[in-house]
Design an enzyme around this catalytic site. Structure first.
Site, PDB file in Angstrom:
ATOM      1  N   ASP A  63       5.536 -34.449 -57.349  1.00  0.00           N
ATOM      2  CA  ASP A  63       5.245 -33.738 -58.590  1.00  0.00           C
ATOM      3  C   ASP A  63       4.022 -34.380 -59.223  1.00  0.00           C
ATOM      4  OD1 ASP A  63       5.111 -32.536 -61.039  1.00  0.00           O
ATOM      5  OD2 ASP A  63       7.131 -33.107 -61.696  1.00  0.00           O
ATOM      6  N   ASN A  90      -5.594 -27.153 -56.343  1.00  0.00           N
ATOM      7  CA  ASN A  90      -5.055 -25.800 -56.409  1.00  0.00           C
ATOM      8  C   ASN A  90      -3.731 -25.708 -57.158  1.00  0.00           C
ATOM      9  OD1 ASN A  90      -4.605 -22.926 -55.394  1.00  0.00           O
ATOM     10  ND2 ASN A  90      -2.874 -23.992 -54.451  1.00  0.00           N
ATOM     11  N   TYR A 158      -1.200 -20.926 -69.960  1.00  0.00           N
ATOM     12  CA  TYR A 158      -1.724 -21.086 -68.599  1.00  0.00           C
ATOM     13  C   TYR A 158      -3.237 -20.841 -68.580  1.00  0.00           C
ATOM     14  CZ  TYR A 158      -2.312 -19.947 -63.602  1.00  0.00           C
ATOM     15  OH  TYR A 158      -2.732 -19.891 -62.296  1.00  0.00           O
ATOM     16  N   LYS A 162      -6.324 -23.434 -67.562  1.00  0.00           N
ATOM     17  CA  LYS A 162      -7.260 -23.133 -66.475  1.00  0.00           C
ATOM     18  C   LYS A 162      -8.698 -23.018 -66.983  1.00  0.00           C
ATOM     19  CE  LYS A 162      -4.683 -22.937 -62.743  1.00  0.00           C
ATOM     20  NZ  LYS A 162      -4.889 -23.906 -61.630  1.00  0.00           N
TER      21      LYS A 162
END
Length: 259
Positions: A63, A90, A158, A162
């Site tokens: 993790d 990624n 999210y 990003k």
């Protein structure tokens, strides 16, 4: 439907040592397989392997959303490879909150930052001495998301993480350019993967539309295949892109806004 391309050059990445995070399924697994097809030695990580995980890669379960997890994986990857030439950040995941931004719990914002942004910052930092040792020609590719360019309330946490990743990549590219290390961002659009499908399904259910309707607006007529992204990644990581750094390549079938 993805059109199968000619067989890749099995020597293009011969001798290259590649690290891929989030490499157990979807886009990550496709990236791992594409580097293997090009002759690279690959170490991948995710919380657990799946039936999609390419068996020819070395897989380290872990993790990387925490500092300890990053350090453990970096150590294992260096032990397995003896160094690093190419790093593909990624790893990414998030839950959708169809009720909107106000419904996103505080801990989800932190989790999104830890996995989708800080994992890449921390791992790149941990592997940077090895990348410098590998010398000019080393490459870091960060995988962002279309939500960074086209923000939506249900995935605002999210998309924000990003977007931060793309900003970080641009800054890092300028710092590492004198050493000949290239840093790039790749932003996928609507790609058919288990994780992305789950998010799209949650949004589709709220809107009362089908899952297919969420990708119906792609100008090229289809949603993306993980292999579409993998092909773009190996181009950026290859010597064919040796004069390309600091850029954000959008791979989206023409759907996303650019600015």
């Amino acid at each position: 439907m993805f059109r199968t391309i000619a067989d890749p050059d099995p020597s293009e990445f011969a001798g290259k040592r590649v690290v891929v995070t989030g490499g157990s399924r979807g886009i990550g697994a496709a990236i791992v397989q594409r580097f293997l097809d090009g002759g690279a030695t690959v170490v991948a990580t995710a919380r657990s392997a799946t039936s999609e995980t390419p068996p020819a890669a070395s897989f380290i379960s872990g993790d990387i959303s925490s500092n300890d997890g990053v350090r453990a994986f970096a150590s294992g990857a260096l032990d397995a490879l003896g160094g690093v030439d190419i790093l593909i950040n990624n790893a990414g995941a998030a839950r959708a909150y169809p009720e909107g931004i106000d419904s996103i719990p505080d801990e989800e914002w932190q989790d999104a930052l830890d996995l989708n942004y800080l994992s890449a910052v921390r791992l790149t930092g941990a592997l940077l001495p090895a990348l410098r040792e590998a010398g000019a020609g080393s490459v870091v590719v960060n995988i962002s998301s279309g939500t960074a360019l086209s923000p939506q309330g249900p995935t605002a946490h999210y998309g924000a993480a990003k977007a931060a990743l793309a900003n970080y990549g641009k800054a890092l590219a300028s710092e590492l350019a004198p050493a000949g290390i290239r840093v790039l961002t790749l932003t996928p659009g609507n790609v058919l993967t288990p994780g992305a499908d789950a998010i799209r399904q949650a949004i589709a259910d709220t809107m009362g539309v089908t899952l297919e309707a969420t990708t119906a607006g792609v100008p090229l007529g289809r949603a993306g295949d993980p292999r579409d992204v993998a092909e773009a990644v190996v181009y950026l990581a290859s010597d064919r892109a040796q004069w390309v750094t600091g850029t954000n390549l959008v791979v989206d079938g023409g759907e996303l806004p650019t600015f």
